[in-house]
Design an enzyme around this catalytic site. Sequence first.
Site, PDB file in Angstrom:
ATOM      1  N   LYS A 277       3.702 -11.094 -24.899  1.00 51.34           N
ATOM      2  CA  LYS A 277       2.352 -10.312 -24.834  1.00 51.34           C
ATOM      3  C   LYS A 277       1.330 -11.388 -24.889  1.00 51.34           C
ATOM      4  CE  LYS A 277       4.016  -5.963 -26.607  1.00 51.34           C
ATOM      5  NZ  LYS A 277       3.878  -5.005 -25.246  1.00 51.34           N
ATOM      6  N   ASP A 288       4.710  -0.291 -33.558  1.00 48.61           N
ATOM      7  CA  ASP A 288       5.815  -0.178 -32.510  1.00 48.61           C
ATOM      8  C   ASP A 288       6.951   0.632 -33.093  1.00 48.61           C
ATOM      9  OD1 ASP A 288       6.106   0.058 -29.717  1.00 48.61           O
ATOM     10  OD2 ASP A 288       7.237  -1.956 -29.699  1.00 48.61           O
ATOM     11  N   ARG A 351      13.530   0.689 -24.432  1.00 43.98           N
ATOM     12  CA  ARG A 351      14.635   1.492 -23.793  1.00 43.98           C
ATOM     13  C   ARG A 351      15.906   1.116 -24.217  1.00 43.98           C
ATOM     14  NH1 ARG A 351      11.443   0.444 -18.356  1.00 43.98           N
ATOM     15  NH2 ARG A 351       9.607   0.567 -19.966  1.00 43.98           N
TER      16      ARG A 351
HETATM   17  N1  BES Z   1       5.533  -1.338 -27.281  1.00 42.54           N
HETATM   18  C1  BES Z   1       5.419  -1.413 -26.129  1.00 42.54           C
HETATM   19  C2  BES Z   1       4.407  -0.084 -25.455  1.00 42.54           C
HETATM   20  C3  BES Z   1       2.954  -0.290 -26.149  1.00 42.54           C
HETATM   21  C4  BES Z   1       1.939  -0.526 -25.744  1.00 42.54           C
HETATM   22  C5  BES Z   1       2.765   0.604 -27.339  1.00 42.54           C
HETATM   23  C6  BES Z   1       0.817  -0.595 -26.035  1.00 42.54           C
HETATM   24  C7  BES Z   1       1.583   0.634 -27.908  1.00 42.54           C
HETATM   25  C8  BES Z   1       0.571   0.255 -27.337  1.00 42.54           C
HETATM   26  C9  BES Z   1       6.451  -1.623 -25.112  1.00 42.54           C
HETATM   27  O1  BES Z   1       7.648  -1.984 -25.779  1.00 42.54           O
HETATM   28  C10 BES Z   1       6.203  -2.444 -23.820  1.00 42.54           C
HETATM   29  O2  BES Z   1       5.883  -3.788 -24.114  1.00 42.54           O
HETATM   30  N2  BES Z   1       6.235  -1.720 -22.548  1.00 42.54           N
HETATM   31  C11 BES Z   1       5.892  -2.420 -21.617  1.00 42.54           C
HETATM   32  C12 BES Z   1       6.632  -2.128 -20.516  1.00 42.54           C
HETATM   33  C13 BES Z   1       7.108  -3.018 -19.100  1.00 42.54           C
HETATM   34  C14 BES Z   1       7.332  -4.311 -19.578  1.00 42.54           C
HETATM   35  C15 BES Z   1       7.867  -2.301 -18.205  1.00 42.54           C
HETATM   36  C16 BES Z   1       4.327  -2.004 -20.992  1.00 42.54           C
HETATM   37  O3  BES Z   1       4.176  -0.834 -21.210  1.00 42.54           O
HETATM   38  O4  BES Z   1       3.647  -2.824 -20.635  1.00 42.54           O
HETATM   39 ZN    ZN Z   2       7.646  -4.203 -25.485  1.00 42.96          ZN
HETATM   40 ZN    ZN Z   3       7.655  -2.120 -27.685  1.00 43.65          ZN
END
Ligand code: BES
Ligand code: ZN
Ligand code: ZN
Length: 498
Positions: A277, A288, A351
């Site tokens: 990230k 999370d 997931r």
């Molecule tokens: N934990 C994140 C989702 C998230 C984002 C929660 C912002 C709270 C605030 C999740 O694991 C994630 O990173 N999702 C990605 C998925 C993508 C890589 C397909 C996302 O949403 O960007």
């Molecule tokens: Zn993630």
């Molecule tokens: Zn996550």
Amino acid sequence: MFTVIQEMPINATHEAMVVGVFEKEPLFSGIVAKWNEQLNGQLMELVNEGDLSPKKKHVSKVHTLGQMNIKRLYFVGLGKESELTFELLREAFGKLFKTVKGAAWSEVAVALDTFTTERIDANDAAHALSEAFTLATYQFAGYKQKGKEQEKKIEQLTVYTTADQEEVEASLFVGSVYGRATNSARMLVNTPSNLLTASALADYAVKLAKKYSFEYEVLEKAEMEKLGMGAFLAVNQGSVEPPKMIVLKYQGKETWEHVIGLVGKGVTFDTGGYSIKPKDGIVGMKTDMAGAAAVLGAMEIIGELRPEQNVIAVIPATDNMISGGAFKPDDVVTSMSGKTIEVTNTDAEGRLILADAITYAKQQGANYLIDVATLTGGVIIALGAHTTGAMTNNEALFEQVLEAAAETGEFIWRLPITEKDKERVRSSAIADLNNSPGREGHAIMGAAFLAEFAEDTPWVHLDIAGTSVTTKEHDLGPAGATGVMVRTLATLIERFEP
Ligand code: BES
Ligand code: ZN
Ligand code: ZN
């Protein structure tokens, strides 16, 4: 804490009395009209001058300056009587307690009958009152060396009502259970990940299980390896913290049938892994595990109220870290179900861990599945920060979740999973599934992936990435974790019909 009294003596003495006012003629009736007389019509004068209003959620404080035994009157505007909902009432009470917070006195009385309508009886009002009180006054303790001066708290709520005393007492109790469990979830989500590791989360769950005599087990890494939980284990691979699969069982029926499985994403910190990230996106990723917290909060309510239902909670807990041993984009992993997964993005880790948790819940007898997860940033783009995304493979179960959410005021909105979406998660050239098939429809892709593991079991997925924390203080709590879905899950379970 709560005292219910059936008749209000004319000389009732209180630091504060809370009264509901509807937009109707006459504005004041019964005891309130008497108080207006006692105060030489000055209450009506305040109305005429706009200081006291029956408008929705308008809270006005009137000091009686020694003219009454009640020192202060708090008027809570409720709008039109026919339009009052349970949700609005709860928010109005929340606003009231925010106004009262920090007062130098610790006792409040409530004229409960002034808050009832044809649709909302004294029991509903009592539930709304105690739930709002518990939620609105929540504060995360934090870690400052010099804590804030111990704020004075309301310690005594006296409720006057002509309704059945025992029933109102019971409703006050239920509302406070709902509020406290939501606050427990908030506390977990607000706790930083160095202090709330997967092991710490498991310890918390075990304590909860012991307190409420739930059957429980915590699967360790070696057991997960034996069970073939390759998707979950891949996410943990880069971590020094051992993974935990936390399982709690509550049996409220004679036999273990019609089992509702609650599955909560328990990523204690999400760095994104090698699909790392950005520095701004990583801040806040201690939250999370809000899905796990929601499930544990719901289990707390179930433990207190003991409904006639069977429930299994399954929480895969780990952080998503980077190291020489971490899983990588391009890796292929085998899930417990046997399905193979090509990892194209290590940040789509939720997931992966949920896939094995869902399979395990089914194996343990879950006939219905609700998963709760901070799964995608995409859902925030789609629905914003006040609406939870819902996706399902079963209309009837979804309807029940929707009804429960409407009752708690935790909005959910459904997104579709089409055949085309299913094709996309099956689009890997070298494995059965792809964990991140492109930018479009992130929230839906996450759900479509999970649907492959729910298979024929009725299932609802709740994506709380947008709703689990809030940047702003609100009527029912401070900024930070919201404890979203604790109350919806518990309401669903209390009312569930197979
Ligand atoms: N934990 C994140 C989702 C998230 C984002 C929660 C912002 C709270 C605030 C999740 O694991 C994630 O990173 N999702 C990605 C998925 C993508 C890589 C397909 C996302 O949403 O960007
Ligand atoms: Zn993630
Ligand atoms: Zn996550």
